[in-house]
Design a protein around this motif. Sequence first.
Motif, short mmCIF file in Angstrom:
data_model
loop_
_atom_site.label_atom_id
_atom_site.label_comp_id
_atom_site.label_asym_id
_atom_site.label_seq_id
_atom_site.Cartn_x
_atom_site.Cartn_y
_atom_site.Cartn_z
N VAL A 184 33.82 9.17 -14.68
CA VAL A 184 35.15 8.93 -14.51
C VAL A 184 35.40 7.94 -13.19
N ASP A 185 36.60 7.13 -13.47
CA ASP A 185 36.94 6.11 -12.62
C ASP A 185 37.39 6.66 -11.35
N SER A 186 36.74 7.26 -10.53
CA SER A 186 37.31 7.83 -9.44
C SER A 186 36.92 7.22 -7.87
N GLU A 187 36.10 6.07 -8.13
CA GLU A 187 35.44 5.59 -6.97
C GLU A 187 36.43 4.87 -6.31
N THR A 188 37.51 4.04 -6.96
CA THR A 188 38.38 3.11 -6.20
C THR A 188 39.50 4.05 -5.68
N ILE A 189 39.76 5.16 -6.13
CA ILE A 189 40.82 6.24 -5.79
C ILE A 189 40.64 6.43 -4.55
N SER A 190 38.90 7.33 -4.44
CA SER A 190 38.48 7.93 -3.43
C SER A 190 38.50 6.88 -2.28
N ASN A 191 37.93 5.85 -2.54
CA ASN A 191 37.81 4.82 -1.47
C ASN A 191 39.02 4.25 -0.57
N GLN A 192 40.03 4.15 -1.54
CA GLN A 192 41.54 3.92 -1.04
C GLN A 192 41.93 4.97 -0.11
N VAL A 193 41.66 6.28 -0.41
CA VAL A 193 41.92 7.41 0.62
C VAL A 193 41.11 7.08 1.96
N MET A 194 39.74 6.75 1.76
CA MET A 194 39.12 6.74 3.00
C MET A 194 39.70 5.64 3.82
N VAL A 195 40.18 4.45 3.10
CA VAL A 195 40.43 3.21 3.78
C VAL A 195 41.75 3.46 4.67
N ASP A 196 42.58 4.44 4.12
CA ASP A 196 43.90 4.85 4.93
C ASP A 196 43.46 5.88 5.84
N ASN A 197 42.79 6.81 5.55
CA ASN A 197 42.17 7.68 6.54
C ASN A 197 41.50 7.03 8.00
N LEU A 198 40.62 6.20 7.80
CA LEU A 198 40.07 5.55 8.86
C LEU A 198 40.75 4.74 9.50
N ALA A 199 41.69 3.95 8.87
CA ALA A 199 42.68 3.35 9.77
C ALA A 199 43.58 3.90 10.76
N GLY A 200 43.67 5.38 10.22
CA GLY A 200 44.31 6.07 11.44
C GLY A 200 43.54 6.43 12.47
N TYR A 201 42.00 6.33 12.56
CA TYR A 201 41.18 6.49 13.60
C TYR A 201 40.64 5.02 14.31
N GLY A 202 41.53 4.05 13.98
CA GLY A 202 41.34 2.79 14.41
C GLY A 202 40.13 2.26 13.98
N LEU A 203 39.90 2.23 12.53
CA LEU A 203 38.86 1.57 11.70
C LEU A 203 39.26 0.83 10.61
N ASN A 204 39.71 -0.44 10.80
CA ASN A 204 40.43 -1.10 9.63
C ASN A 204 39.20 -1.80 8.78
N LEU A 205 39.26 -1.34 7.53
CA LEU A 205 38.36 -1.93 6.13
C LEU A 205 39.31 -2.14 5.25
N SER A 206 38.73 -3.37 4.54
CA SER A 206 39.45 -3.47 3.16
C SER A 206 38.77 -2.75 2.37
N LEU A 207 39.42 -2.44 1.13
CA LEU A 207 38.97 -1.68 -0.16
C LEU A 207 37.74 -2.12 -0.70
N GLN A 208 37.43 -3.50 -0.67
CA GLN A 208 36.27 -3.92 -1.10
C GLN A 208 35.14 -3.61 -0.09
N ASP A 209 35.38 -3.87 1.34
CA ASP A 209 34.31 -3.48 2.36
C ASP A 209 33.77 -2.10 2.21
#
Length: 211
Positions: A14-39
């Motif tokens: 299933v093509d779930s990696e992009t979806i899951s990682n975007q959630v992580m990007v948004d979540n981690l930004a709320g804790y002061g860690l800014n990453l691109s989706l690619q990173d």
Amino acid sequence: MHDLVIFDCDGVLVDSETISNQVMVDNLAGYGLNLSLQDCMSMFVGGTMSGVRDTARKMGADLPDDWTEQIYAQIYDVLRAGVPVIPGIPELLSHLEEQGIPFCVASNGRREKMQITLGQNGLWDRFQDVIFSAHEVGSAKPAPGLFQTAAQHFGAKSPVVIEDSANGVTAAIRAQMRCLAYAPHDDGARMAGLGAEVIRHMKDVPRLLGH
């Protein structure tokens, strides 16, 4: 002739990696860690959520003790909204069934996550009795134990693994199993360098299996 096909789940069935990682990007930004989706994807695809937590903390994110449960809950909510099947997977599974070749899924993810992602598209019925989760087996990729446990369950002598991450390929090679690396978005050079054979589409698999 291969006597078992071991599939990874996220990014392979299933093509779930992009979806899951975007959630992580948004979540981690709320804790002061800014990453691109690619990173985020290059660092964390194929790993474990506890590994994500530890790495994020080392990079400066002030994560709470219950962060893994928090992020799982957020990811599950988004995944329930819909996860596409990887193109060619239903046809490949039907081909394997016609050939009498057993298959299973071996993932670092939790069973409940697989029930969400595979349960939307008819795949759960095909895999529910042959699921190997690192959370239950007690061995996570890149260690080989997850794949070895799956092979032992089937008594397989010549299994082939289909993966999409460096950790997964490493686990397969350590388990002395042939590995096909699904790389639809890049050249798969990193996985090829680890010993995998790169495929661009699931329709390539039957030919590589010799039928």
